[in-house]
Write an enzyme that holds these catalytic residues in place. Sequence first.
Site, PDB file in Angstrom:
ATOM      1  N   ARG A 146       0.906  -1.233  -0.182  1.00 39.26           N
ATOM      2  CA  ARG A 146       0.124   0.141  -0.045  1.00 39.26           C
ATOM      3  C   ARG A 146       0.861   1.294   0.058  1.00 39.26           C
ATOM      4  O   ARG A 146       1.931   1.181   0.720  1.00 39.26           O
ATOM      5  CB  ARG A 146      -1.026   0.027   1.218  1.00 39.26           C
ATOM      6  N   GLU A 196      -3.125   8.266  -5.977  1.00 40.82           N
ATOM      7  CA  GLU A 196      -3.083   7.750  -7.140  1.00 40.82           C
ATOM      8  C   GLU A 196      -4.369   8.079  -7.829  1.00 40.82           C
ATOM      9  O   GLU A 196      -5.310   8.500  -7.350  1.00 40.82           O
ATOM     10  CB  GLU A 196      -3.444   6.076  -6.883  1.00 40.82           C
ATOM     11  N   HIS A 207      -0.123   0.650 -10.459  1.00 41.15           N
ATOM     12  CA  HIS A 207      -1.046  -0.097  -9.317  1.00 41.15           C
ATOM     13  C   HIS A 207      -1.621  -1.198 -10.152  1.00 41.15           C
ATOM     14  O   HIS A 207      -2.993  -1.328 -10.225  1.00 41.15           O
ATOM     15  CB  HIS A 207      -2.012   0.776  -8.802  1.00 41.15           C
TER      16      HIS A 207
END
Length: 318
Positions: free
Chosen positions: A234, A263, A282
């Site tokens: 994370r 993000e 991601h």
Amino acid sequence: MKLVYLIQWNDDPFDTLRAKHPDMTFVHATSQAEAIAELADAEILVVGGPFYAGDLAVAVNTAAPKLRWIQSISIGLDQFEKGGVPEGVLFTNAAGLKGGTVAEHAMAMLLGYLHGVPQMDRFKADKHWGRTEMRGEISGLEGTTFLVLGYGSIGQEVGRKARAFDAHVIGINRSGQDAPHADEIHPITELATYLPKADVVVCTLPLAEDTSRIIGQAAFAAMKSSALFVNVGRGAVVDHDALKQALTDGQIAGACLDVFDQEPLPSDDMLWSLPNVLISPHIAGNGGQMVPRFTALVGENIERLKDGCDLINLQTVG
């Protein structure tokens, strides 16, 4: 029974389930707005953590009276903790499904970095041979020490793959109890002791109160100046200001990053321009066997819901 799913995958994971469950309605929402519009009579919602925010989270808690079960595409609980899950609604996650896929992505980034793949691509664009420049820059994993932070299903797969490249693997978990595919296991309370020993630090930590910003200035200062940092856990477990400082000051050699504290990564973020950083948007959990495994999990849990049995990967949120 109506199942609404907000998934942006190339393959529809529920095509096979439609045939098996003709008594159910499967609705593919392509946006939060579409999902919200379908929630009024939905009993099941399938959604990833990044989409469980804002208006969708509000709608789940205020405008989904028939909702019985939320299935997350993600492993982490942090977004659902933030958005809230209505009392009495079952919640399950994707634990155990992504280990191999995420670990493979971590290794791909790491190997690509060590073997100069980004540089090769730049030379290819310039039609430049580049052997002289590159021959002294290539390195490998044989004989290196991996420190894997968060030694759960993903971390163990990282360890298994790293050992296949003849690396020494040190796993860090909460308890320090033994787990597969590691040469050593130590509790997270001893992290500072083992950071200086690592050539590669791979972070697979989930986001929780005690892991937020756990990798900060002190951690980077403790690492070897030749160490590489890989994050497929994370983004918020890392202090990104400290990471940028470590990368620019030479405290660590480089980083391979799939997750970030914000993000999408803003276009003006300096990470984009650092030559010793490899950026992935991601996507570590995508590809591989994730889709068929996820389909099988949801299919099994549908059967269990119908039969009144406990669901697989049932989690407590809140």
